[in-house]
Design an enzyme around this catalytic site. Structure first.
Site, PDB file in Angstrom:
ATOM      1  N   PHE A 209       8.376 109.374   9.010  1.00  0.00           N
ATOM      2  CA  PHE A 209       9.328 108.274   8.872  1.00  0.00           C
ATOM      3  C   PHE A 209      10.368 108.652   7.821  1.00  0.00           C
ATOM      4  O   PHE A 209      10.029 109.077   6.711  1.00  0.00           O
ATOM      5  CB  PHE A 209       8.625 106.991   8.445  1.00  0.00           C
ATOM      6  CG  PHE A 209       8.029 106.233   9.593  1.00  0.00           C
ATOM      7  CD1 PHE A 209       8.642 105.099  10.097  1.00  0.00           C
ATOM      8  CD2 PHE A 209       6.844 106.662  10.179  1.00  0.00           C
ATOM      9  CE1 PHE A 209       8.097 104.409  11.163  1.00  0.00           C
ATOM     10  CE2 PHE A 209       6.283 105.980  11.244  1.00  0.00           C
ATOM     11  CZ  PHE A 209       6.917 104.854  11.743  1.00  0.00           C
TER      12      PHE A 209
ATOM     13  N   CYS B  41      21.562  98.338   4.414  1.00  0.00           N
ATOM     14  CA  CYS B  41      21.555  97.591   5.670  1.00  0.00           C
ATOM     15  C   CYS B  41      22.836  96.782   5.781  1.00  0.00           C
ATOM     16  O   CYS B  41      23.303  96.203   4.792  1.00  0.00           O
ATOM     17  CB  CYS B  41      20.344  96.655   5.738  1.00  0.00           C
ATOM     18  SG  CYS B  41      20.258  95.673   7.260  1.00  0.00           S
TER      19      CYS B  41
ATOM     20  N   CYS C 139      16.208  90.110   3.967  1.00  0.00           N
ATOM     21  CA  CYS C 139      16.138  88.836   4.648  1.00  0.00           C
ATOM     22  C   CYS C 139      14.677  88.434   4.798  1.00  0.00           C
ATOM     23  O   CYS C 139      13.780  89.265   4.704  1.00  0.00           O
ATOM     24  CB  CYS C 139      16.779  88.938   6.035  1.00  0.00           C
ATOM     25  SG  CYS C 139      18.388  89.766   6.034  1.00  0.00           S
TER      26      CYS C 139
ATOM     27  N   CYS D 181      12.557  90.541   7.047  1.00  0.00           N
ATOM     28  CA  CYS D 181      12.438  91.962   6.737  1.00  0.00           C
ATOM     29  C   CYS D 181      11.425  92.149   5.620  1.00  0.00           C
ATOM     30  O   CYS D 181      11.500  91.467   4.594  1.00  0.00           O
ATOM     31  CB  CYS D 181      13.794  92.529   6.319  1.00  0.00           C
ATOM     32  SG  CYS D 181      13.755  94.289   5.939  1.00  0.00           S
ATOM     33  N   ASP D 182      10.472  93.062   5.808  1.00  0.00           N
ATOM     34  CA  ASP D 182       9.414  93.244   4.818  1.00  0.00           C
ATOM     35  C   ASP D 182       9.437  94.635   4.197  1.00  0.00           C
ATOM     36  O   ASP D 182       8.433  95.091   3.651  1.00  0.00           O
ATOM     37  CB  ASP D 182       8.037  92.987   5.450  1.00  0.00           C
ATOM     38  CG  ASP D 182       7.733  93.941   6.597  1.00  0.00           C
ATOM     39  OD1 ASP D 182       8.617  94.751   6.938  1.00  0.00           O
ATOM     40  OD2 ASP D 182       6.617  93.876   7.132  1.00  0.00           O
ATOM     41  N   THR D 183      10.578  95.317   4.262  1.00  0.00           N
ATOM     42  CA  THR D 183      10.657  96.668   3.723  1.00  0.00           C
ATOM     43  C   THR D 183      11.653  96.750   2.574  1.00  0.00           C
ATOM     44  O   THR D 183      12.663  96.047   2.548  1.00  0.00           O
ATOM     45  CB  THR D 183      11.077  97.682   4.814  1.00  0.00           C
ATOM     46  OG1 THR D 183      12.312  97.269   5.394  1.00  0.00           O
ATOM     47  CG2 THR D 183      10.023  97.771   5.889  1.00  0.00           C
TER      48      THR D 183
ATOM     49  N   GLU E 243      14.604 102.879  14.706  1.00  0.00           N
ATOM     50  CA  GLU E 243      14.278 101.455  14.655  1.00  0.00           C
ATOM     51  C   GLU E 243      15.493 100.771  14.053  1.00  0.00           C
ATOM     52  O   GLU E 243      15.798 100.949  12.874  1.00  0.00           O
ATOM     53  CB  GLU E 243      13.025 101.215  13.823  1.00  0.00           C
ATOM     54  CG  GLU E 243      11.775 101.834  14.432  1.00  0.00           C
ATOM     55  CD  GLU E 243      10.523 101.612  13.610  1.00  0.00           C
ATOM     56  OE1 GLU E 243      10.644 101.187  12.432  1.00  0.00           O
ATOM     57  OE2 GLU E 243       9.423 101.861  14.128  1.00  0.00           O
TER      58      GLU E 243
ATOM     59  N   HIS F 178      -0.583  99.298  10.730  1.00  0.00           N
ATOM     60  CA  HIS F 178      -0.641 100.085   9.496  1.00  0.00           C
ATOM     61  C   HIS F 178      -1.021  99.227   8.293  1.00  0.00           C
ATOM     62  O   HIS F 178      -1.628  99.718   7.340  1.00  0.00           O
ATOM     63  CB  HIS F 178       0.699 100.788   9.247  1.00  0.00           C
ATOM     64  CG  HIS F 178       1.882  99.879   9.245  1.00  0.00           C
ATOM     65  ND1 HIS F 178       2.355  99.263  10.382  1.00  0.00           N
ATOM     66  CD2 HIS F 178       2.712  99.479   8.247  1.00  0.00           C
ATOM     67  CE1 HIS F 178       3.421  98.553  10.075  1.00  0.00           C
ATOM     68  NE2 HIS F 178       3.644  98.644   8.796  1.00  0.00           N
TER      69      HIS F 178
END
Length: 211
Positions: free
Chosen positions: A25, A31, A46, A49-51, A117, A205
């Site tokens: 990855f 963004c 946002c 979004c969890d990253t 992605e 994951h």
């Protein structure tokens, strides 16, 4: 072109149609849907979004000044004893702010299949082998087809029927993470049972506690 990279790591794909597949990855920093004013403690933009895609301070993160240097680092994470099935996933943030033909070509030259992605608001350059779009409610899609559509639910103002005419091979719903994760998971299951066009994607994951 200089590439701003948050992190690069080798793990298993955790979501969607290729869950369980080994992959490198490469997470780009930044963004186009993020103003910087809404960042939470994780650095994500946002609520859907969890990253953490802010900055370049993650594993192998930094400023890469050319495609060859970045491709070399990515290639270096793939097991040396197995030169087949090389797979890289460009993600973010939004990878299409930076991913270009030179980097795609460099990865192909190194023997990699190239996946992205993306939030789908920017056009996909030629040469990408696997396109996963995760649309966000209230944004206009520039990508009307690809390999998989992965919709995080629920989002305010979101109507799944609006996406069903798009030209994707796979249609997934994925429960939004956070305090209502159990409730959102039940909603995703019910959605799939009610409309078999949609399949369930889980963030395996996180259950496995791997990157």
């Amino acid at each position: 072109m200089t590439y701003s990279i948050k992190e690069i790591f080798y793990t298993l794909q955790g979501e969607g149609a290729r869950a369980g597949r080994p992959a490198v990855f490469c997470r780009f920093s930044g963004c186009n849907l993020w103003s910087g004013r809404e960042a939470d403690r994780s650095g994500s933009a946002c609520r859907f979004c969890d990253t953490d895609f802010v900055g370049t301070d993650g594993m192998l993160g930094g400023k890469y000044r050319d495609s060859g240097a970045l491709a070399s680092v990515i290639d270096g994470l793939w097991p040396e004893s197995f030169a087949q099935e090389k797979y890289v996933v460009f993600t973010g943030g939004e990878p299409l702010l930076q991913l270009d033909a030179k980097l795609i070509d460099a990865m192909h030259d190194a023997g990699f299949e190239v996946a992205i992605e993306t939030n789908g608001t920017l056009p996909v350059p030629q040469g990408v082998d696997w396109v996963c779009v995760s649309p966000k409610a209230g944004t206009a899609l520039a990508v009307a087809g690809g390999n998989e559509l992965k919709v995080i639910i629920p989002q305010a103002g979101q109507t799944l029927a609006d996406y069903e005419f798009l030209a994707f091979e796979h249609f997934y719903v994925q429960p939004m993470d956070g305090p209502q994760h159990e409730e959102n998971t039940r909603l995703a299951i019910e959605t799939c049972l009610r409309n078999p066009r949609w399949k369930l994607s889980l963030q395996t994951h996180k259950y496995l506690q791997i990157p």
